[in-house]
Design a protein around this motif. Sequence first.
Motif, PDB file in Angstrom:
ATOM      1  N   LEU A 215       0.849  -1.179   0.000  1.00 48.24           N
ATOM      2  CA  LEU A 215       0.000   0.000   0.000  1.00 48.24           C
ATOM      3  C   LEU A 215       0.891   1.237   0.000  1.00 48.24           C
ATOM      4  O   LEU A 215       1.877   1.295   0.741  1.00 48.24           O
ATOM      5  N   LYS A 216       0.567   2.225  -0.818  1.00 48.33           N
ATOM      6  CA  LYS A 216       1.308   3.479  -0.827  1.00 48.33           C
ATOM      7  C   LYS A 216       1.100   4.202   0.498  1.00 48.33           C
ATOM      8  O   LYS A 216       2.000   4.786   1.058  1.00 48.33           O
ATOM      9  N   LYS A 217      -0.124   4.190   0.968  1.00 49.26           N
ATOM     10  CA  LYS A 217      -0.532   4.657   2.282  1.00 49.26           C
ATOM     11  C   LYS A 217      -1.849   3.952   2.566  1.00 49.26           C
ATOM     12  O   LYS A 217      -2.385   3.284   1.681  1.00 49.26           O
ATOM     13  N   PRO A 218      -2.397   4.040   3.767  1.00 48.90           N
ATOM     14  CA  PRO A 218      -3.620   3.282   4.055  1.00 48.90           C
ATOM     15  C   PRO A 218      -4.713   3.497   3.012  1.00 48.90           C
ATOM     16  O   PRO A 218      -5.087   4.626   2.704  1.00 48.90           O
TER      17      PRO A 218
ATOM     18  N   GLU B 130     -12.669   5.276   3.078  1.00 54.49           N
ATOM     19  CA  GLU B 130     -12.233   4.911   4.426  1.00 54.49           C
ATOM     20  C   GLU B 130     -13.053   3.761   5.006  1.00 54.49           C
ATOM     21  O   GLU B 130     -12.481   2.810   5.549  1.00 54.49           O
ATOM     22  N   PRO B 131     -14.399   3.789   4.889  1.00 54.04           N
ATOM     23  CA  PRO B 131     -15.167   2.657   5.422  1.00 54.04           C
ATOM     24  C   PRO B 131     -14.824   1.332   4.732  1.00 54.04           C
ATOM     25  O   PRO B 131     -14.754   0.289   5.378  1.00 54.04           O
ATOM     26  N   LEU B 132     -14.594   1.368   3.424  1.00 54.10           N
ATOM     27  CA  LEU B 132     -14.262   0.142   2.690  1.00 54.10           C
ATOM     28  C   LEU B 132     -12.885  -0.375   3.092  1.00 54.10           C
ATOM     29  O   LEU B 132     -12.706  -1.566   3.327  1.00 54.10           O
ATOM     30  N   ALA B 133     -11.896   0.510   3.194  1.00 57.93           N
ATOM     31  CA  ALA B 133     -10.551   0.095   3.618  1.00 57.93           C
ATOM     32  C   ALA B 133     -10.591  -0.480   5.029  1.00 57.93           C
ATOM     33  O   ALA B 133      -9.926  -1.474   5.321  1.00 57.93           O
TER      34      ALA B 133
ATOM     35  N   LYS C  10      -2.461  -0.942   6.308  1.00 58.25           N
ATOM     36  CA  LYS C  10      -1.011  -0.790   6.144  1.00 58.25           C
ATOM     37  C   LYS C  10      -0.419  -2.054   5.552  1.00 58.25           C
ATOM     38  O   LYS C  10      -1.065  -3.093   5.457  1.00 58.25           O
ATOM     39  N   GLY C  11       0.847  -1.936   5.163  1.00 50.67           N
ATOM     40  CA  GLY C  11       1.607  -3.097   4.728  1.00 50.67           C
ATOM     41  C   GLY C  11       1.306  -3.588   3.334  1.00 50.67           C
ATOM     42  O   GLY C  11       1.064  -2.824   2.418  1.00 50.67           O
ATOM     43  N   THR C  12       1.272  -4.897   3.221  1.00 52.71           N
ATOM     44  CA  THR C  12       1.145  -5.562   1.936  1.00 52.71           C
ATOM     45  C   THR C  12      -0.246  -6.164   1.805  1.00 52.71           C
ATOM     46  O   THR C  12      -0.818  -6.632   2.782  1.00 52.71           O
ATOM     47  N   VAL C  13      -0.771  -6.134   0.584  1.00 49.53           N
ATOM     48  CA  VAL C  13      -2.074  -6.732   0.329  1.00 49.53           C
ATOM     49  C   VAL C  13      -1.950  -7.822  -0.717  1.00 49.53           C
ATOM     50  O   VAL C  13      -1.048  -7.810  -1.556  1.00 49.53           O
ATOM     51  N   GLN C  14      -2.841  -8.776  -0.640  1.00 51.40           N
ATOM     52  CA  GLN C  14      -2.909  -9.888  -1.593  1.00 51.40           C
ATOM     53  C   GLN C  14      -3.910  -9.511  -2.673  1.00 51.40           C
ATOM     54  O   GLN C  14      -5.037  -9.136  -2.377  1.00 51.40           O
TER      55      GLN C  14
ATOM     56  N   ILE D  79      -8.924  -7.743  -3.518  1.00 54.79           N
ATOM     57  CA  ILE D  79      -7.803  -7.207  -2.756  1.00 54.79           C
ATOM     58  C   ILE D  79      -8.081  -7.448  -1.290  1.00 54.79           C
ATOM     59  O   ILE D  79      -9.113  -7.005  -0.762  1.00 54.79           O
ATOM     60  N   ALA D  80      -7.169  -8.149  -0.605  1.00 52.05           N
ATOM     61  CA  ALA D  80      -7.356  -8.478   0.804  1.00 52.05           C
ATOM     62  C   ALA D  80      -6.040  -8.284   1.544  1.00 52.05           C
ATOM     63  O   ALA D  80      -4.962  -8.358   0.960  1.00 52.05           O
ATOM     64  N   ALA D  81      -6.150  -8.064   2.841  1.00 52.53           N
ATOM     65  CA  ALA D  81      -4.957  -7.950   3.675  1.00 52.53           C
ATOM     66  C   ALA D  81      -4.186  -9.267   3.590  1.00 52.53           C
ATOM     67  O   ALA D  81      -4.794 -10.339   3.569  1.00 52.53           O
ATOM     68  N   GLU D  82      -2.889  -9.148   3.533  1.00 49.08           N
ATOM     69  CA  GLU D  82      -2.056 -10.353   3.474  1.00 49.08           C
ATOM     70  C   GLU D  82      -2.149 -11.056   4.824  1.00 49.08           C
ATOM     71  O   GLU D  82      -2.089 -10.417   5.869  1.00 49.08           O
ATOM     72  N   ALA D  83      -2.329 -12.361   4.774  1.00 49.10           N
ATOM     73  CA  ALA D  83      -2.448 -13.149   6.002  1.00 49.10           C
ATOM     74  C   ALA D  83      -1.155 -13.072   6.804  1.00 49.10           C
ATOM     75  O   ALA D  83      -0.073 -13.097   6.243  1.00 49.10           O
ATOM     76  N   ALA D  84      -1.304 -12.949   8.102  1.00 55.69           N
ATOM     77  CA  ALA D  84      -0.136 -12.911   8.984  1.00 55.69           C
ATOM     78  C   ALA D  84       0.556 -14.255   8.939  1.00 55.69           C
ATOM     79  O   ALA D  84      -0.065 -15.300   8.887  1.00 55.69           O
TER      80      ALA D  84
END
Length: 125
Positions: free
Chosen positions: A7-10, A93-96, A103-107, A119-124
């Motif tokens: 992500l460039k930013k949140p 913002e509500p969707l994010a 933050k970080g990397t997304v799948q 697009i989903a948050a990368e699993a820990a």
Amino acid sequence: MEFTVSLKKPGVLDRCEIESRSPELGKLLGEPVMVTASPDRRAVMIYSMQQWEHLVPRLWQLPKDNELARRFMQIFFAYAYRLEAGEPITLSEPLARYARLDKGTVQVQFDAGRQCLSIAAEAAA
């Protein structure tokens, strides 16, 4: 096709990085698209207008007296908005927050046949 991006930013994705992954992605994101939440998991869905126009009439046919169908439609339509071609891929913002893309990397998963991007948050780890 599946890959990760930072992500460039949140809530903001790098359009060029995503488009560079395949000509089909470039084509999808080179036109207006519909962005919404995935009702069945914490993810963002990006649909081509053609796919969106195919899905919407089918979703309206879901039984309105079925609680799961109503919940599905409530999530799917409540977060939906149009993103014009060339606009930065900035998630509301509500969707994010719903998809936990803060933050970080997304799948990213691209389904060329369905003309949609997930697009989903990368699993820990």
